[in-house]
Design a protein around this motif. Structure first.
Motif, PDB file in Angstrom:
ATOM      1  N   PHE A  88      38.703  34.966  37.269  1.00 43.15           N
ATOM      2  CA  PHE A  88      38.669  36.323  37.810  1.00 43.15           C
ATOM      3  C   PHE A  88      39.525  36.346  39.070  1.00 43.15           C
ATOM      4  CE2 PHE A  88      37.173  39.642  40.614  1.00 43.15           C
ATOM      5  CZ  PHE A  88      36.994  40.719  39.760  1.00 43.15           C
ATOM      6  N   PRO A  89      40.321  37.375  39.285  1.00 43.19           N
ATOM      7  CA  PRO A  89      40.541  38.545  38.447  1.00 43.19           C
ATOM      8  C   PRO A  89      41.137  38.203  37.073  1.00 43.19           C
ATOM      9  CG  PRO A  89      41.362  38.925  40.677  1.00 43.19           C
ATOM     10  CD  PRO A  89      41.059  37.464  40.554  1.00 43.19           C
ATOM     11  N   GLU A  90      40.864  39.076  36.090  1.00 43.61           N
ATOM     12  CA  GLU A  90      41.279  38.838  34.718  1.00 43.61           C
ATOM     13  C   GLU A  90      42.569  39.561  34.351  1.00 43.61           C
ATOM     14  OE1 GLU A  90      37.136  38.361  32.369  1.00 43.61           O
ATOM     15  OE2 GLU A  90      37.434  40.318  33.312  1.00 43.61           O
ATOM     16  N   GLN A  91      43.078  40.407  35.251  1.00 43.40           N
ATOM     17  CA  GLN A  91      44.263  41.194  34.962  1.00 43.40           C
ATOM     18  C   GLN A  91      45.508  40.326  34.827  1.00 43.40           C
ATOM     19  OE1 GLN A  91      42.033  41.802  37.294  1.00 43.40           O
ATOM     20  NE2 GLN A  91      41.529  43.970  37.492  1.00 43.40           N
ATOM     21  N   ASP A  92      46.505  40.869  34.111  1.00 38.72           N
ATOM     22  CA  ASP A  92      47.772  40.152  33.963  1.00 38.72           C
ATOM     23  C   ASP A  92      48.435  39.910  35.310  1.00 38.72           C
ATOM     24  OD1 ASP A  92      47.464  40.078  31.242  1.00 38.72           O
ATOM     25  OD2 ASP A  92      48.686  41.867  30.871  1.00 38.72           O
ATOM     26  N   GLU A  93      48.148  40.780  36.284  1.00 37.61           N
ATOM     27  CA  GLU A  93      48.799  40.675  37.588  1.00 37.61           C
ATOM     28  C   GLU A  93      48.081  39.701  38.524  1.00 37.61           C
ATOM     29  OE1 GLU A  93      47.446  43.459  36.426  1.00 37.61           O
ATOM     30  OE2 GLU A  93      49.087  44.765  35.810  1.00 37.61           O
ATOM     31  N   VAL A  94      47.161  38.893  37.996  1.00 39.99           N
ATOM     32  CA  VAL A  94      46.409  37.993  38.844  1.00 39.99           C
ATOM     33  C   VAL A  94      47.336  37.013  39.559  1.00 39.99           C
ATOM     34  CG1 VAL A  94      45.985  36.327  36.982  1.00 39.99           C
ATOM     35  CG2 VAL A  94      44.481  36.361  38.961  1.00 39.99           C
ATOM     36  N   ARG A  95      47.045  36.776  40.822  1.00 39.00           N
ATOM     37  CA  ARG A  95      47.658  35.698  41.590  1.00 39.00           C
ATOM     38  C   ARG A  95      46.577  34.629  41.699  1.00 39.00           C
ATOM     39  NH1 ARG A  95      50.410  39.398  46.416  1.00 39.00           N
ATOM     40  NH2 ARG A  95      51.751  40.626  45.036  1.00 39.00           N
TER      41      ARG A  95
ATOM     42  N   VAL B 156      39.831  28.464  47.844  1.00 39.11           N
ATOM     43  CA  VAL B 156      40.971  29.316  47.522  1.00 39.11           C
ATOM     44  C   VAL B 156      40.505  30.751  47.345  1.00 39.11           C
ATOM     45  CG1 VAL B 156      42.134  27.406  46.329  1.00 39.11           C
ATOM     46  CG2 VAL B 156      40.881  29.107  45.000  1.00 39.11           C
ATOM     47  N   SER B 157      41.426  31.656  47.594  1.00 40.91           N
ATOM     48  CA  SER B 157      41.236  33.053  47.214  1.00 40.91           C
ATOM     49  C   SER B 157      42.225  33.384  46.115  1.00 40.91           C
ATOM     50  CB  SER B 157      41.443  33.982  48.414  1.00 40.91           C
ATOM     51  OG  SER B 157      42.753  33.837  48.953  1.00 40.91           O
ATOM     52  N   SER B 158      41.851  34.341  45.281  1.00 39.09           N
ATOM     53  CA  SER B 158      42.733  34.861  44.239  1.00 39.09           C
ATOM     54  C   SER B 158      42.700  36.377  44.317  1.00 39.09           C
ATOM     55  CB  SER B 158      42.288  34.380  42.855  1.00 39.09           C
ATOM     56  OG  SER B 158      40.969  34.829  42.581  1.00 39.09           O
ATOM     57  N   ALA B 159      43.722  37.009  43.785  1.00 37.71           N
ATOM     58  CA  ALA B 159      43.804  38.464  43.891  1.00 37.71           C
ATOM     59  C   ALA B 159      44.670  39.021  42.777  1.00 37.71           C
ATOM     60  CB  ALA B 159      44.377  38.873  45.249  1.00 37.71           C
ATOM     61  N   SER B 160      44.454  40.280  42.474  1.00 36.69           N
ATOM     62  CA  SER B 160      45.335  40.973  41.541  1.00 36.69           C
ATOM     63  C   SER B 160      46.060  42.083  42.282  1.00 36.69           C
ATOM     64  CB  SER B 160      44.556  41.565  40.367  1.00 36.69           C
ATOM     65  OG  SER B 160      43.775  42.671  40.782  1.00 36.69           O
ATOM     66  N   ALA B 161      47.332  42.235  41.951  1.00 33.32           N
ATOM     67  CA  ALA B 161      48.161  43.277  42.546  1.00 33.32           C
ATOM     68  C   ALA B 161      48.842  44.012  41.401  1.00 33.32           C
ATOM     69  CB  ALA B 161      49.187  42.671  43.486  1.00 33.32           C
ATOM     70  N   PRO B 162      48.428  45.241  41.105  1.00 30.75           N
ATOM     71  CA  PRO B 162      48.931  45.931  39.918  1.00 30.75           C
ATOM     72  C   PRO B 162      50.335  46.503  40.036  1.00 30.75           C
ATOM     73  CG  PRO B 162      47.412  47.336  41.114  1.00 30.75           C
ATOM     74  CD  PRO B 162      47.404  46.004  41.823  1.00 30.75           C
TER      75      PRO B 162
ATOM     76  N   THR C  37      41.732  43.740  43.130  1.00 29.21           N
ATOM     77  CA  THR C  37      40.524  42.935  42.966  1.00 29.21           C
ATOM     78  C   THR C  37      40.785  41.545  43.515  1.00 29.21           C
ATOM     79  OG1 THR C  37      41.192  42.309  40.718  1.00 29.21           O
ATOM     80  CG2 THR C  37      39.708  44.194  40.932  1.00 29.21           C
ATOM     81  N   SER C  38      39.719  40.864  43.952  1.00 26.56           N
ATOM     82  CA  SER C  38      39.879  39.559  44.585  1.00 26.56           C
ATOM     83  C   SER C  38      38.628  38.717  44.383  1.00 26.56           C
ATOM     84  CB  SER C  38      40.127  39.713  46.096  1.00 26.56           C
ATOM     85  OG  SER C  38      41.279  40.469  46.383  1.00 26.56           O
ATOM     86  N   ALA C  39      38.777  37.422  44.603  1.00 23.62           N
ATOM     87  CA  ALA C  39      37.646  36.505  44.565  1.00 23.62           C
ATOM     88  C   ALA C  39      37.942  35.309  45.452  1.00 23.62           C
ATOM     89  CB  ALA C  39      37.365  36.050  43.136  1.00 23.62           C
ATOM     90  N   VAL C  40      36.873  34.619  45.869  1.00 20.58           N
ATOM     91  CA  VAL C  40      36.982  33.380  46.644  1.00 20.58           C
ATOM     92  C   VAL C  40      36.213  32.301  45.897  1.00 20.58           C
ATOM     93  CG1 VAL C  40      36.506  32.224  48.834  1.00 20.58           C
ATOM     94  CG2 VAL C  40      37.177  34.639  48.818  1.00 20.58           C
ATOM     95  N   TYR C  41      36.815  31.099  45.810  1.00 19.82           N
ATOM     96  CA  TYR C  41      36.240  30.003  45.044  1.00 19.82           C
ATOM     97  C   TYR C  41      36.161  28.711  45.851  1.00 19.82           C
ATOM     98  CZ  TYR C  41      37.321  32.756  40.830  1.00 19.82           C
ATOM     99  OH  TYR C  41      37.394  33.741  39.869  1.00 19.82           O
ATOM    100  N   ASP C  42      35.126  27.930  45.563  1.00 24.84           N
ATOM    101  CA  ASP C  42      35.119  26.509  45.877  1.00 24.84           C
ATOM    102  C   ASP C  42      35.911  25.858  44.754  1.00 24.84           C
ATOM    103  OD1 ASP C  42      34.559  23.773  45.842  1.00 24.84           O
ATOM    104  OD2 ASP C  42      32.492  24.002  46.476  1.00 24.84           O
ATOM    105  N   ALA C  43      37.142  25.426  45.061  1.00 20.04           N
ATOM    106  CA  ALA C  43      38.070  24.995  44.016  1.00 20.04           C
ATOM    107  C   ALA C  43      38.007  23.509  43.713  1.00 20.04           C
ATOM    108  CB  ALA C  43      39.500  25.359  44.416  1.00 20.04           C
TER     109      ALA C  43
ATOM    110  N   LYS D  17      42.621  43.349  48.497  1.00 17.46           N
ATOM    111  CA  LYS D  17      43.501  42.266  48.052  1.00 17.46           C
ATOM    112  C   LYS D  17      43.475  41.174  49.120  1.00 17.46           C
ATOM    113  CE  LYS D  17      47.943  43.178  47.502  1.00 17.46           C
ATOM    114  NZ  LYS D  17      48.896  42.395  48.319  1.00 17.46           N
ATOM    115  N   ILE D  18      42.630  40.177  48.897  1.00 16.11           N
ATOM    116  CA  ILE D  18      42.490  39.093  49.871  1.00 16.11           C
ATOM    117  C   ILE D  18      43.695  38.169  49.764  1.00 16.11           C
ATOM    118  CG2 ILE D  18      41.132  37.087  50.556  1.00 16.11           C
ATOM    119  CD1 ILE D  18      38.655  38.542  49.674  1.00 16.11           C
ATOM    120  N   GLU D  19      44.415  38.042  50.868  1.00 17.66           N
ATOM    121  CA  GLU D  19      45.573  37.149  50.931  1.00 17.66           C
ATOM    122  C   GLU D  19      45.446  36.117  52.038  1.00 17.66           C
ATOM    123  OE1 GLU D  19      49.449  38.662  50.767  1.00 17.66           O
ATOM    124  OE2 GLU D  19      49.172  39.617  48.820  1.00 17.66           O
ATOM    125  N   ALA D  20      44.319  36.141  52.761  1.00 17.23           N
ATOM    126  CA  ALA D  20      44.136  35.185  53.852  1.00 17.23           C
ATOM    127  C   ALA D  20      42.661  34.843  53.968  1.00 17.23           C
ATOM    128  CB  ALA D  20      44.641  35.770  55.165  1.00 17.23           C
ATOM    129  N   ILE D  21      42.368  33.554  54.107  1.00 19.46           N
ATOM    130  CA  ILE D  21      40.997  33.105  54.329  1.00 19.46           C
ATOM    131  C   ILE D  21      40.992  32.109  55.487  1.00 19.46           C
ATOM    132  CG2 ILE D  21      40.206  33.527  51.978  1.00 19.46           C
ATOM    133  CD1 ILE D  21      40.619  30.597  51.329  1.00 19.46           C
TER     134      ILE D  21
END
Length: 315
Positions: free
Chosen positions: A207-214, A229-235, A243-249, A283-287
């Protein structure tokens, strides 16, 4: 001791933040606080200031912005205090001007020193002091950089022996995973001196599940070696919905040969610690992380500018 801490807090905040406060209420009901307006005000990387007071709602931080114009801001300081508006100061840049800074971390043990990384893989050693950001020497290419790479995350980690390691990641997109690399590093007078890459691993998120996921929009390493890590989608539009998420990677460890080792989780083993849906439109781009697993999320929300929010890195 308490009096000295209070004095240090006042001095640090004063040196960080002399511009007018950002607009908006002190702490909105959703916890987000605006630290930049419009398309030029996003937060693409962030690091707390070493030695500054820190805790829930309390931090001094340096942020970078992914701007490219000759007169557009690259670095700003942010003073965050409970119950008060953020105070933001855009800093003049001295040195070779970077295009599109995407990540930032503090140099361990050297207050005021940071490594900032541009999207194409140039690393800049910058010193934030006296109301300005000064690049020490010229840009240094990240090891393994290739034309067309798009870097989004960078972290510095000092282990118990005092050695410093760097971890950095390409963004990845859709079916193309992010690529995470690690090496030893020395921070000299003319910039970072990276060792041989000793770890490389691909990484993708559910997640995010969109094609535009980073798959990785930022990356940091906690004191115990946990890779966040953080991940995000930018349409493709500047007003979302994001949409965004933060993970213990996974983990960064060091082997008996003193080489960095990455043990990142497979996509099937990842569970978001926190996520933001299209309704949140962030859109989380910094943690960034503070003692006690307190965290700050930073956003680049296109036309909606940049915001930060205090949170916990896991419950």
């Amino acid at each position: 001791m308490i009096r000295n801490a209070v004095i240090a807090s006042v001095v640090m905040c004063a040196s960080f933040a002399t511009s007018p406060p950002a607009t908006g209420t002190a702490v909105p009901s959703d916890g987000w606080q605006r630290v930049g307006s419009g398309i030029l005000g996003g937060v693409s990387g962030m690091a707390p200031a070493e030695g500054a007071p820190a805790g829930p709602g309390l931090a001094d931080a340096v942020v970078v912005r992914d701007n490219t114009g000759p007169r557009e801001s690259r670095v700003a300081t942010v003073c965050l205090r409970p119950g008060q508006d953020p105070v933001v100061r855009e800093l003049p840049w001295f040195g070779v001007l970077p295009a599109g800074l995407e990540a930032l971390d503090a140099v361990p043990g050297r207050p005021g020193h940071y490594i900032a990384v541009a999207g194409r893989g140039d690393a800049f050693h910058i010193v934030v002091a006296n109301g300005r950001a000064k690049a020490e020497g010229g840009p240094v290419a990240l090891p393994g950089r290739r034309d067309g790479d798009d870097y989004a995350g960078f972290a510095l980690h000092r282990d118990s022996s005092g050695r410093t390691f760097a971890v950095w990641a390409t963004r990845g997109s859709g079916d193309r995973p992010a690529v995470v690399r690690a090496s030893s590093v020395r921070i000299g007078a003319y910039g970072p001196d990276f060792g041989t890459v000793s770890a490389r691993q691909e990484f993708a998120v559910p997640f995010p599940e969109q094609d535009e996921v980073r798959h990785i929009s930022d990356l940091k390493v906690l004191d115990d070696g946990t890779v966040m890590v953080s991940s995000a989608s930018a349409p493709g539009v500047d007003d979302g919905p994001f949409t965004s998420a933060v993970y213990d990677a996974g983990r960064l460890t060091v082997n008996v040969a003193h080489d960095a080792v990455l043990r990142l989780k497979p996509e099937s083993g990842l569970v978001p610690l926190t996520l933001f849906t299209e309704r949140d439109n962030r859109k989380i781009e910094a943690i960034a992380f503070l003692p006690g697993r307190h965290a700050i999320w930073g956003t680049d929300d296109g036309e909606n500018g940049g915001s930060v929010k205090f949170d916990r890195a896991g419950r």
